[in-house]
Design a protein around this motif. Structure first.
Motif, PDB file in Angstrom:
ATOM      1  N   ALA A  40      -2.850  16.631  -8.233  1.00 39.35           N
ATOM      2  CA  ALA A  40      -3.756  15.594  -8.738  1.00 39.35           C
ATOM      3  C   ALA A  40      -3.548  14.287  -7.980  1.00 39.35           C
ATOM      4  O   ALA A  40      -2.436  13.958  -7.553  1.00 39.35           O
ATOM      5  N   LEU A  41      -4.637  13.547  -7.828  1.00 41.53           N
ATOM      6  CA  LEU A  41      -4.575  12.213  -7.232  1.00 41.53           C
ATOM      7  C   LEU A  41      -4.212  11.227  -8.329  1.00 41.53           C
ATOM      8  O   LEU A  41      -4.809  11.245  -9.406  1.00 41.53           O
ATOM      9  N   ILE A  42      -3.250  10.365  -8.064  1.00 41.12           N
ATOM     10  CA  ILE A  42      -2.902   9.296  -8.992  1.00 41.12           C
ATOM     11  C   ILE A  42      -3.583   8.035  -8.466  1.00 41.12           C
ATOM     12  O   ILE A  42      -3.251   7.545  -7.380  1.00 41.12           O
ATOM     13  N   ILE A  43      -4.556   7.537  -9.223  1.00 42.25           N
ATOM     14  CA  ILE A  43      -5.317   6.362  -8.816  1.00 42.25           C
ATOM     15  C   ILE A  43      -4.911   5.186  -9.700  1.00 42.25           C
ATOM     16  O   ILE A  43      -5.117   5.209 -10.912  1.00 42.25           O
ATOM     17  N   ASP A  44      -4.323   4.176  -9.077  1.00 43.36           N
ATOM     18  CA  ASP A  44      -3.895   2.955  -9.769  1.00 43.36           C
ATOM     19  C   ASP A  44      -5.016   1.934  -9.606  1.00 43.36           C
ATOM     20  O   ASP A  44      -5.341   1.541  -8.494  1.00 43.36           O
ATOM     21  N   VAL A  45      -5.612   1.530 -10.727  1.00 37.74           N
ATOM     22  CA  VAL A  45      -6.796   0.681 -10.666  1.00 37.74           C
ATOM     23  C   VAL A  45      -6.485  -0.810 -10.845  1.00 37.74           C
ATOM     24  O   VAL A  45      -7.394  -1.616 -11.050  1.00 37.74           O
ATOM     25  N   ARG A  46      -5.229  -1.182 -10.714  1.00 38.31           N
ATOM     26  CA  ARG A  46      -4.866  -2.602 -10.792  1.00 38.31           C
ATOM     27  C   ARG A  46      -5.238  -3.307  -9.492  1.00 38.31           C
ATOM     28  O   ARG A  46      -5.608  -2.689  -8.499  1.00 38.31           O
ATOM     29  N   THR A  47      -5.085  -4.625  -9.496  1.00 37.26           N
ATOM     30  CA  THR A  47      -5.354  -5.407  -8.293  1.00 37.26           C
ATOM     31  C   THR A  47      -4.301  -5.097  -7.232  1.00 37.26           C
ATOM     32  O   THR A  47      -3.201  -4.634  -7.555  1.00 37.26           O
ATOM     33  N   PRO A  48      -4.603  -5.368  -5.953  1.00 34.11           N
ATOM     34  CA  PRO A  48      -3.603  -5.148  -4.907  1.00 34.11           C
ATOM     35  C   PRO A  48      -2.302  -5.915  -5.171  1.00 34.11           C
ATOM     36  O   PRO A  48      -1.215  -5.400  -4.885  1.00 34.11           O
ATOM     37  N   GLY A  49      -2.396  -7.123  -5.716  1.00 32.36           N
ATOM     38  CA  GLY A  49      -1.190  -7.895  -6.016  1.00 32.36           C
ATOM     39  C   GLY A  49      -0.334  -7.231  -7.074  1.00 32.36           C
ATOM     40  O   GLY A  49       0.890  -7.180  -6.948  1.00 32.36           O
ATOM     41  N   GLU A  50      -0.974  -6.713  -8.128  1.00 34.44           N
ATOM     42  CA  GLU A  50      -0.231  -5.999  -9.171  1.00 34.44           C
ATOM     43  C   GLU A  50       0.404  -4.736  -8.595  1.00 34.44           C
ATOM     44  O   GLU A  50       1.566  -4.425  -8.873  1.00 34.44           O
ATOM     45  N   PHE A  51      -0.355  -4.014  -7.791  1.00 32.32           N
ATOM     46  CA  PHE A  51       0.126  -2.778  -7.171  1.00 32.32           C
ATOM     47  C   PHE A  51       1.347  -3.058  -6.299  1.00 32.32           C
ATOM     48  O   PHE A  51       2.319  -2.309  -6.328  1.00 32.32           O
ATOM     49  N   ALA A  52       1.298  -4.157  -5.542  1.00 32.30           N
ATOM     50  CA  ALA A  52       2.415  -4.518  -4.660  1.00 32.30           C
ATOM     51  C   ALA A  52       3.680  -4.823  -5.452  1.00 32.30           C
ATOM     52  O   ALA A  52       4.789  -4.660  -4.942  1.00 32.30           O
ATOM     53  N   GLY A  53       3.520  -5.233  -6.704  1.00 37.19           N
ATOM     54  CA  GLY A  53       4.668  -5.548  -7.548  1.00 37.19           C
ATOM     55  C   GLY A  53       5.384  -4.330  -8.106  1.00 37.19           C
ATOM     56  O   GLY A  53       6.420  -4.457  -8.741  1.00 37.19           O
ATOM     57  N   GLY A  54       4.847  -3.148  -7.878  1.00 37.56           N
ATOM     58  CA  GLY A  54       5.446  -1.904  -8.342  1.00 37.56           C
ATOM     59  C   GLY A  54       4.358  -0.893  -8.628  1.00 37.56           C
ATOM     60  O   GLY A  54       3.301  -1.248  -9.145  1.00 37.56           O
ATOM     61  N   HIS A  55       4.605   0.358  -8.250  1.00 36.44           N
ATOM     62  CA  HIS A  55       3.616   1.415  -8.462  1.00 36.44           C
ATOM     63  C   HIS A  55       4.279   2.779  -8.354  1.00 36.44           C
ATOM     64  O   HIS A  55       5.435   2.882  -7.949  1.00 36.44           O
ATOM     65  N   ILE A  56       3.543   3.789  -8.701  1.00 36.96           N
ATOM     66  CA  ILE A  56       4.019   5.166  -8.596  1.00 36.96           C
ATOM     67  C   ILE A  56       3.975   5.588  -7.132  1.00 36.96           C
ATOM     68  O   ILE A  56       2.951   5.417  -6.461  1.00 36.96           O
ATOM     69  N   THR A  57       5.075   6.125  -6.652  1.00 33.81           N
ATOM     70  CA  THR A  57       5.139   6.597  -5.273  1.00 33.81           C
ATOM     71  C   THR A  57       4.037   7.632  -5.036  1.00 33.81           C
ATOM     72  O   THR A  57       3.872   8.566  -5.819  1.00 33.81           O
ATOM     73  N   GLY A  58       3.267   7.418  -3.996  1.00 30.78           N
ATOM     74  CA  GLY A  58       2.189   8.330  -3.637  1.00 30.78           C
ATOM     75  C   GLY A  58       0.861   8.018  -4.306  1.00 30.78           C
ATOM     76  O   GLY A  58      -0.139   8.664  -4.010  1.00 30.78           O
TER      77      GLY A  58
END
Length: 103
Positions: free
Chosen positions: A24-42
């Motif tokens: 499955a694709l994990i799609i993080d829909v937060r802003t790029p700034g939020e994503f840069a602050g931490g996210h799921i690997t991959g």
């Protein structure tokens, strides 16, 4: 069932670990700034406002999609958009909680 859960589907009963294992694709829909602050690997960062324009592209990948964000609200909205586009999609809710479920 509370109103937000009914509206956004933030309490999915899916086996997220199995979905990830199956590709499955994990799609993080937060802003790029939020994503840069931490996210799921991959995970892939596609902000919520870009989801409608990318829905057809994501559907063509022919893989289940798990959406996530900070709290589950935006990912619920993304789930609705992607489901309407014909995608198999699950709301994973908050990215940090989802991360614990899949790792």
């Amino acid at each position: 069932m509370n109103f937000l859960t009914a509206l956004f589907g933030t309490s999915e009963k899916a086996d997220f670990k199995q979905l990830k294992h199956d590709g499955a694709l994990i799609i993080d829909v937060r802003t790029p700034g939020e994503f840069a602050g931490g996210h799921i690997t991959g995970s892939i960062n596609i902000p919520l406002d870009k989801i409608p324009a990318r829905a057809a592209e994501l559907k063509k990948k022919n893989k289940p999609i798990v959406t996530c964000c900070r709290s589950g609200n935006r990912s619920g909205m993304a789930k609705t958009i992607l489901a309407e586009a014909g995608c198999e999609v699950y709301n994973g809710g908050a990215w940090n909680v989802l991360n614990e479920k899949i790792n």
